[in-house]
Design a protein around this motif. Structure first.
Motif, PDB file in Angstrom:
ATOM      1  N   UNK A 161       3.410  -1.143   2.392  1.00 18.16           N
ATOM      2  CA  UNK A 161       2.712   0.081   2.008  1.00 18.16           C
ATOM      3  C   UNK A 161       1.547   0.362   2.951  1.00 18.16           C
ATOM      4  N   UNK A 162       0.834  -0.701   3.333  1.00 22.78           N
ATOM      5  CA  UNK A 162      -0.280  -0.536   4.264  1.00 22.78           C
ATOM      6  C   UNK A 162       0.212   0.032   5.587  1.00 22.78           C
ATOM      7  N   UNK A 163       1.345  -0.475   6.058  1.00 24.96           N
ATOM      8  CA  UNK A 163       1.901   0.028   7.305  1.00 24.96           C
ATOM      9  C   UNK A 163       2.243   1.503   7.226  1.00 24.96           C
ATOM     10  N   UNK A 164       2.782   1.932   6.084  1.00 23.93           N
ATOM     11  CA  UNK A 164       3.120   3.341   5.906  1.00 23.93           C
ATOM     12  C   UNK A 164       1.870   4.216   5.956  1.00 23.93           C
ATOM     13  N   UNK A 165       0.813   3.769   5.282  1.00 25.66           N
ATOM     14  CA  UNK A 165      -0.427   4.549   5.258  1.00 25.66           C
ATOM     15  C   UNK A 165      -1.075   4.563   6.641  1.00 25.66           C
ATOM     16  N   UNK A 166      -1.059   3.424   7.337  1.00 32.75           N
ATOM     17  CA  UNK A 166      -1.674   3.361   8.662  1.00 32.75           C
ATOM     18  C   UNK A 166      -0.929   4.214   9.681  1.00 32.75           C
ATOM     19  N   UNK A 167       0.346   4.481   9.428  1.00 35.31           N
ATOM     20  CA  UNK A 167       1.125   5.310  10.348  1.00 35.31           C
ATOM     21  C   UNK A 167       0.810   6.796  10.211  1.00 35.31           C
ATOM     22  N   UNK A 211       4.819  10.445   3.564  1.00 35.46           N
ATOM     23  CA  UNK A 211       5.092   9.141   2.956  1.00 35.46           C
ATOM     24  C   UNK A 211       6.416   9.161   2.196  1.00 35.46           C
ATOM     25  N   UNK A 212       6.657  10.233   1.450  1.00 34.97           N
ATOM     26  CA  UNK A 212       7.903  10.350   0.696  1.00 34.97           C
ATOM     27  C   UNK A 212       9.101  10.328   1.639  1.00 34.97           C
ATOM     28  N   UNK A 213       8.989  11.044   2.746  1.00 39.00           N
ATOM     29  CA  UNK A 213      10.072  11.086   3.721  1.00 39.00           C
ATOM     30  C   UNK A 213      10.336   9.705   4.312  1.00 39.00           C
ATOM     31  N   UNK A 214       9.267   8.995   4.660  1.00 38.65           N
ATOM     32  CA  UNK A 214       9.412   7.656   5.243  1.00 38.65           C
ATOM     33  C   UNK A 214      10.025   6.686   4.237  1.00 38.65           C
ATOM     34  N   UNK A 215       9.580   6.774   2.978  1.00 39.89           N
ATOM     35  CA  UNK A 215      10.085   5.867   1.949  1.00 39.89           C
ATOM     36  C   UNK A 215      11.559   6.130   1.670  1.00 39.89           C
ATOM     37  N   UNK A 216      11.951   7.399   1.651  1.00 39.35           N
ATOM     38  CA  UNK A 216      13.365   7.720   1.441  1.00 39.35           C
ATOM     39  C   UNK A 216      14.228   7.160   2.570  1.00 39.35           C
TER      40      UNK A 216
END
Length: 227
Positions: A161-167, A211-216
């Motif tokens: 999750x941290x990586x997603x936010x940092x991106x 974030x939603x797009x990356x998680x999907x």
């Protein structure tokens, strides 16, 4: 010795936080009497007792206070930084401010909350310094309004999750953290970042969309047993 410890060594009484730091030197150190006393384990000290000790000039209490909150505050700083190195810079600046301003803490809120606010403000200053130098690229177009949209994060650990936010681009990362994590309103965020309330809302929506797009995409790549 870490870069953070090395930086702290030059800040007055924070010198004692360093491993192997010496308070007395020469013959004075050699002849100093050794006092025998029982010290309370750090974990058994309340935040108030740590604060009182720091205000009384105890270097040991300063060390204990730093050790109690450094890990939790590093987690805060990491969410606002693009790299671990940047997070360490924010943490360093934040703790320097903490120790310089302990006497102004009025004990009207938990000490951790007060320190956390200082770390967020340090992150904001870092953002303002870096913002003019950052080129923003979203990598795609996303809807402006995600009201009612939800996505599941329970399948991801802290590092993921941290990586997603940092991106996220810095402007989206900052607004997302301030609104979703810290609980500030968009009007407050606008005042803090020098943007309009509407811009804050728009950037938060775009951050959630990214974030939603990356998680999907990540979900689609995971084996069925790990979704």
């Amino acid at each position: 010795m870490s870069a953070l410890s090395a930086a702290l060594s030059g800040v007055g009484s924070l010198r004692s936080l360093l491993p192997g730091a010496h308070v007395a030197t020469g013959s004075a150190a050699a002849t100093a009497p050794t006092a025998t006393r029982t010290l309370t384990p750090p974990a058994q000290l309340s935040d108030g007792e740590l604060l009182d000790g720091c205000l009384a000039g105890s270097r040991l209490m300063q060390k204990y206070l730093y050790e109690r909150f450094a890990g939790r505050m590093m987690a805060v700083c990491l969410r606002y930084a693009q790299t671990t190195f940047e997070a360490e810079d924010v943490l360093q600046e934040g703790f320097i401010t903490v120790f310089k301003n302990l006497a102004s803490f009025r004990r009207e809120c938990p000490l951790e909350f007060w320190i956390r606010r200082i770390m967020v403000n340090a992150a904001l200053r870092q953002h303002r310094r870096n913002a003019p130098l950052v080129a923003v690229s979203d990598g795609g177009e996303y809807p402006q309004d995600l009201a009612g949209e939800e996505f599941t994060l329970s399948n991801y650990n802290f590092e993921e999750l941290l990586g997603l936010v940092q991106d996220l681009a810095p402007r989206y990362q900052m607004v997302f953290n301030l609104f979703a994590i810290e609980g500030y309103g968009h009007k407050e965020i606008g005042e803090m970042l020098g943007i309009s309330e509407g811009t804050s809302k728009s950037q938060y929506s775009r951050a959630r969309a990214i974030l939603k797009n990356k998680i999907e995409r990540l979900d689609a790549q995971r084996p069925h047993g790990f979704r």
